[in-house]
Motif scaffolding. Sequence first.
Motif, PDB file in Angstrom:
ATOM      1  N   ARG A 141       0.850  -1.185   0.000  1.00  0.00           N
ATOM      2  CA  ARG A 141       0.000   0.000   0.000  1.00  0.00           C
ATOM      3  C   ARG A 141       0.886   1.235   0.000  1.00  0.00           C
ATOM      4  NH1 ARG A 141      -2.505  -0.517   6.174  1.00  0.00           N
ATOM      5  NH2 ARG A 141      -0.508  -0.808   7.263  1.00  0.00           N
ATOM      6  N   THR A 142       0.313   2.346  -0.359  1.00  0.00           N
ATOM      7  CA  THR A 142       1.108   3.565  -0.461  1.00  0.00           C
ATOM      8  C   THR A 142       1.465   4.102   0.923  1.00  0.00           C
ATOM      9  OG1 THR A 142       1.258   5.711  -1.573  1.00  0.00           O
ATOM     10  CG2 THR A 142      -0.824   5.183  -0.475  1.00  0.00           C
ATOM     11  N   SER A 143       2.469   4.970   0.946  1.00  0.00           N
ATOM     12  CA  SER A 143       2.922   5.623   2.175  1.00  0.00           C
ATOM     13  C   SER A 143       3.212   7.080   1.835  1.00  0.00           C
ATOM     14  CB  SER A 143       4.198   4.952   2.695  1.00  0.00           C
ATOM     15  OG  SER A 143       5.270   5.141   1.771  1.00  0.00           O
ATOM     16  N   PRO A 144       3.309   7.959   2.831  1.00  0.00           N
ATOM     17  CA  PRO A 144       3.632   9.366   2.530  1.00  0.00           C
ATOM     18  C   PRO A 144       4.924   9.504   1.730  1.00  0.00           C
ATOM     19  CG  PRO A 144       2.847   9.151   4.781  1.00  0.00           C
ATOM     20  CD  PRO A 144       2.994   7.754   4.264  1.00  0.00           C
ATOM     21  N   GLN A 145       5.911   8.659   2.039  1.00  0.00           N
ATOM     22  CA  GLN A 145       7.183   8.703   1.324  1.00  0.00           C
ATOM     23  C   GLN A 145       6.993   8.387  -0.159  1.00  0.00           C
ATOM     24  OE1 GLN A 145       9.910   5.593   2.506  1.00  0.00           O
ATOM     25  NE2 GLN A 145      11.669   6.582   1.579  1.00  0.00           N
ATOM     26  N   MET A 146       6.344   7.284  -0.436  1.00  0.00           N
ATOM     27  CA  MET A 146       6.120   6.889  -1.826  1.00  0.00           C
ATOM     28  C   MET A 146       5.218   7.880  -2.549  1.00  0.00           C
ATOM     29  SD  MET A 146       4.316   3.418  -3.186  1.00  0.00           S
ATOM     30  CE  MET A 146       3.246   3.529  -4.614  1.00  0.00           C
ATOM     31  N   GLU A 147       4.198   8.364  -1.873  1.00  0.00           N
ATOM     32  CA  GLU A 147       3.266   9.309  -2.477  1.00  0.00           C
ATOM     33  C   GLU A 147       3.981  10.571  -2.932  1.00  0.00           C
ATOM     34  OE1 GLU A 147      -1.022  11.459  -1.478  1.00  0.00           O
ATOM     35  OE2 GLU A 147       0.021  10.326   0.064  1.00  0.00           O
ATOM     36  N   ALA A 148       4.884  11.077  -2.101  1.00  0.00           N
ATOM     37  CA  ALA A 148       5.613  12.297  -2.456  1.00  0.00           C
ATOM     38  C   ALA A 148       6.489  12.079  -3.678  1.00  0.00           C
ATOM     39  CB  ALA A 148       6.460  12.754  -1.269  1.00  0.00           C
ATOM     40  N   ILE A 226      10.524 -12.100  -0.060  1.00  0.00           N
ATOM     41  CA  ILE A 226      10.458 -10.635  -0.112  1.00  0.00           C
ATOM     42  C   ILE A 226      11.877 -10.092  -0.034  1.00  0.00           C
ATOM     43  CG2 ILE A 226       9.593  -8.566   1.046  1.00  0.00           C
ATOM     44  CD1 ILE A 226       7.455 -10.714   2.253  1.00  0.00           C
ATOM     45  N   LEU A 227      12.250  -9.261  -0.986  1.00  0.00           N
ATOM     46  CA  LEU A 227      13.593  -8.687  -1.046  1.00  0.00           C
ATOM     47  C   LEU A 227      13.492  -7.167  -1.044  1.00  0.00           C
ATOM     48  CD1 LEU A 227      15.024 -11.020  -3.830  1.00  0.00           C
ATOM     49  CD2 LEU A 227      15.581 -11.111  -1.396  1.00  0.00           C
ATOM     50  N   GLY A 228      14.230  -6.535  -0.150  1.00  0.00           N
ATOM     51  CA  GLY A 228      14.206  -5.075  -0.054  1.00  0.00           C
ATOM     52  C   GLY A 228      15.581  -4.516   0.196  1.00  0.00           C
ATOM     53  N   GLY A 229      15.665  -3.192   0.216  1.00  0.00           N
ATOM     54  CA  GLY A 229      16.918  -2.509   0.530  1.00  0.00           C
ATOM     55  C   GLY A 229      16.712  -1.579   1.707  1.00  0.00           C
ATOM     56  N   VAL A 235       9.847   3.234  -1.932  1.00  0.00           N
ATOM     57  CA  VAL A 235       8.803   2.562  -1.145  1.00  0.00           C
ATOM     58  C   VAL A 235       9.189   2.415   0.313  1.00  0.00           C
ATOM     59  CG1 VAL A 235       7.925   1.314  -3.140  1.00  0.00           C
ATOM     60  CG2 VAL A 235       9.644   0.229  -1.685  1.00  0.00           C
ATOM     61  N   GLY A 236      10.486   2.539   0.640  1.00  0.00           N
ATOM     62  CA  GLY A 236      10.932   2.434   2.023  1.00  0.00           C
ATOM     63  C   GLY A 236      11.106   0.987   2.466  1.00  0.00           C
ATOM     64  N   VAL A 237      12.076   0.745   3.314  1.00  0.00           N
ATOM     65  CA  VAL A 237      12.324  -0.618   3.801  1.00  0.00           C
ATOM     66  C   VAL A 237      11.162  -1.131   4.642  1.00  0.00           C
ATOM     67  CG1 VAL A 237      13.526   0.117   5.909  1.00  0.00           C
ATOM     68  CG2 VAL A 237      14.051  -2.116   4.890  1.00  0.00           C
ATOM     69  N   HIS A 238      10.394  -0.221   5.256  1.00  0.00           N
ATOM     70  CA  HIS A 238       9.250  -0.641   6.064  1.00  0.00           C
ATOM     71  C   HIS A 238       8.222  -1.396   5.227  1.00  0.00           C
ATOM     72  CE1 HIS A 238       7.947   3.164   4.231  1.00  0.00           C
ATOM     73  NE2 HIS A 238       6.725   2.676   4.316  1.00  0.00           N
ATOM     74  N   LEU A 258      21.814  -0.788   0.194  1.00  0.00           N
ATOM     75  CA  LEU A 258      21.215  -0.679  -1.129  1.00  0.00           C
ATOM     76  C   LEU A 258      19.776  -0.207  -1.009  1.00  0.00           C
ATOM     77  CD1 LEU A 258      22.545  -3.881  -2.939  1.00  0.00           C
ATOM     78  CD2 LEU A 258      23.429  -1.544  -3.078  1.00  0.00           C
ATOM     79  N   GLY A 259      19.290   0.382  -2.088  1.00  0.00           N
ATOM     80  CA  GLY A 259      17.942   0.928  -2.070  1.00  0.00           C
ATOM     81  C   GLY A 259      17.025   0.267  -3.085  1.00  0.00           C
TER      82      GLY A 259
END
Length: 277
Positions: A141-148, A226-229, A235-238, A258-259
């Motif tokens: 789902r979206t987050s303020p970080q991704m939305e911006a 699930i793989l993240g940075g 999208v943020g690591v969260h 890594l991001g």
Amino acid sequence: MFKHARNGTITLGDTEMHYISFGTGEHALIILPGLGDGLTTVKGLALPLAMEYQAYARGTKTCDDSLQKAYTVFIFSRKNRLPEEYTTRDMAADQARAMELLGITDANVMGVSQGGMIAQYLAIDHPDLVKKLVLAVTCSRTSPQMEAVVKNWIRLAESDNYKALMIDTAEHSYSERYLKRYRPLYPLMRRIGKPKDFSRFMIQANACLQHNAWPELNQIKCPVLILGGDTDRIVGVHSSRELYEQITGSELYIYTGLGHAAYEEAKDFPARVLAFL
């Protein structure tokens, strides 16, 4: 392997969907790319993409010298003409139809970024098509970080500022170590790869902002990696951790330093995916 690289097109209603395939493995591996598909589809790119992703098709040897499975890899674009209110769930429905038309069932699916959003709904709505699922640098789902970030990309697209869009995408995706090497190439981004118009990109970007599979993630029953940075600035690591907490029995690996472009920068990324599959 490269002689088996193939450009393909499927008719979906009144439009078409481009895909490429390569490899000769018995099992199918579907790769769903991210939002960049809104700018450039995979049309005509079978050979360069086969070279870039060859590790997934050829299999790899493990430490005990056993050979991990080789795959026939399919990389799909979204369909060419997109309706204005086109959602990630709609994209998953079209992806399912494309797989059915090609006779692909019980496939391994890897979704990257927006491709991971689509893959979530593919596993929820069409579980018979997904054997194992890899969700890379994506969110439920979206987050303020991704939305911006995404809203700024839409603004740049609306103003036809392709160069700024590409630079902002790179700055939010790659590690500082990577960027130091490639920032001198920024002046070349003014025209290379620029689409005729940005409507397709903006429809897909808005679909990212509306994505919300979080309440239904518990319906995913296949094995999930699930793989993240840990420095993901999109999208943020969260978001990776949230997917892990919500999908029962899933596995999680976070790349340190890594991001969002971990899938490109991490040398062990293909081997980690293949080991899970």
